[in-house]
Design a protein around this motif. Sequence first.
Motif, short mmCIF file in Angstrom:
data_model
loop_
_atom_site.label_atom_id
_atom_site.label_comp_id
_atom_site.label_asym_id
_atom_site.label_seq_id
_atom_site.Cartn_x
_atom_site.Cartn_y
_atom_site.Cartn_z
N UNK A 38 31.53 -3.39 59.55
CA UNK A 38 31.87 -2.16 58.77
C UNK A 38 33.25 -2.04 58.29
N UNK A 39 34.13 -2.35 59.61
CA UNK A 39 35.45 -2.17 59.40
C UNK A 39 35.90 -3.34 58.34
N UNK A 40 35.37 -4.31 58.41
CA UNK A 40 36.06 -5.35 57.30
C UNK A 40 35.52 -5.19 55.95
N UNK A 41 34.24 -4.62 55.96
CA UNK A 41 33.81 -4.16 54.54
C UNK A 41 34.75 -2.96 53.84
N UNK A 42 35.17 -1.95 55.02
CA UNK A 42 36.04 -1.05 54.45
C UNK A 42 37.47 -1.63 53.94
N UNK A 43 37.82 -2.51 54.86
CA UNK A 43 39.17 -3.13 54.54
C UNK A 43 39.09 -3.77 52.91
N UNK A 44 38.05 -4.38 52.87
CA UNK A 44 37.79 -5.08 51.45
C UNK A 44 37.77 -4.07 50.37
N UNK A 45 37.07 -2.96 50.45
CA UNK A 45 36.77 -2.15 49.51
C UNK A 45 38.36 -1.23 49.32
N UNK A 46 38.97 -1.17 50.42
CA UNK A 46 40.38 -0.33 50.45
C UNK A 46 41.14 -1.23 49.37
N UNK A 47 40.94 -2.51 49.37
CA UNK A 47 41.89 -3.28 48.38
C UNK A 47 41.64 -2.83 47.19
N UNK A 48 40.59 -2.66 46.67
CA UNK A 48 40.01 -2.37 45.18
C UNK A 48 40.32 -0.79 45.00
N UNK A 49 40.54 0.09 45.80
CA UNK A 49 41.00 1.43 45.68
C UNK A 49 42.40 1.57 45.55
N UNK A 50 43.29 0.98 46.28
CA UNK A 50 44.64 1.32 46.37
C UNK A 50 45.30 0.63 45.10
N UNK A 51 46.24 1.57 44.25
CA UNK A 51 46.64 1.29 42.97
C UNK A 51 47.68 0.03 43.29
N UNK A 52 48.21 -0.79 42.53
CA UNK A 52 48.99 -1.68 42.65
C UNK A 52 50.34 -1.13 42.58
N UNK A 53 51.21 -1.74 43.71
CA UNK A 53 52.68 -1.28 43.82
C UNK A 53 53.72 -2.04 42.80
N UNK A 54 53.27 -3.29 42.49
CA UNK A 54 54.47 -4.11 41.71
C UNK A 54 53.61 -5.07 40.94
N UNK A 55 54.14 -5.97 40.30
CA UNK A 55 53.69 -7.14 39.47
C UNK A 55 54.45 -8.31 39.68
N UNK B 40 54.46 -13.79 28.98
CA UNK B 40 54.24 -12.75 27.70
C UNK B 40 53.04 -11.99 28.01
N UNK B 41 52.26 -12.72 28.79
CA UNK B 41 51.15 -11.77 29.13
C UNK B 41 51.38 -10.71 30.37
N UNK B 42 52.53 -10.86 31.22
CA UNK B 42 52.92 -10.13 32.22
C UNK B 42 53.83 -9.19 31.43
N UNK B 43 54.43 -9.53 30.42
CA UNK B 43 55.49 -8.40 29.80
C UNK B 43 54.58 -7.42 28.95
N UNK B 44 53.56 -8.05 28.24
CA UNK B 44 52.53 -6.81 27.67
C UNK B 44 52.06 -6.17 28.51
N UNK B 45 51.59 -6.63 29.76
CA UNK B 45 50.86 -5.74 31.03
C UNK B 45 51.85 -4.76 31.47
N UNK B 46 52.93 -5.11 31.76
CA UNK B 46 54.14 -4.32 32.19
C UNK B 46 54.34 -3.04 31.28
N UNK B 47 54.40 -3.37 30.06
CA UNK B 47 54.52 -2.41 28.88
C UNK B 47 53.66 -1.33 29.17
N UNK B 48 52.40 -1.59 29.43
CA UNK B 48 51.31 -0.88 29.38
C UNK B 48 51.20 0.01 30.76
N UNK B 49 51.87 -0.54 31.73
CA UNK B 49 51.93 0.21 33.14
C UNK B 49 53.32 0.24 33.62
#
Length: 71
Positions: A9-26, A37-46
């Motif tokens: 259950x703890x392992x499953x929680x840790x795995x799900x937490x990775x999907x829930x927390x928003x990214x902090x950097x690219x 180029x893809x990263x630049x477009x993504x960065x402009x959107x975020x």
Amino acid sequence: MVLMTAIALNWGYQQMRNYIEPPQALLVLGGEPRREQFAAEFAHQHPELSVWVSSGSNREYAEWVFFPSGH
């Protein structure tokens, strides 16, 4: 058996937490124009994300891709 269930259950929680927390950097691996180029477009959107570009492209090219208007 209870211990194994708790560990699973703890392992499953840790795995799900990775999907829930928003990214902090690219992180972009430099050196491939399509990837940058893809990263630049993504960065402009975020704009809330910091962008880190590894070495591979020269600085002038990376700035041109990520800041096309000179900002």
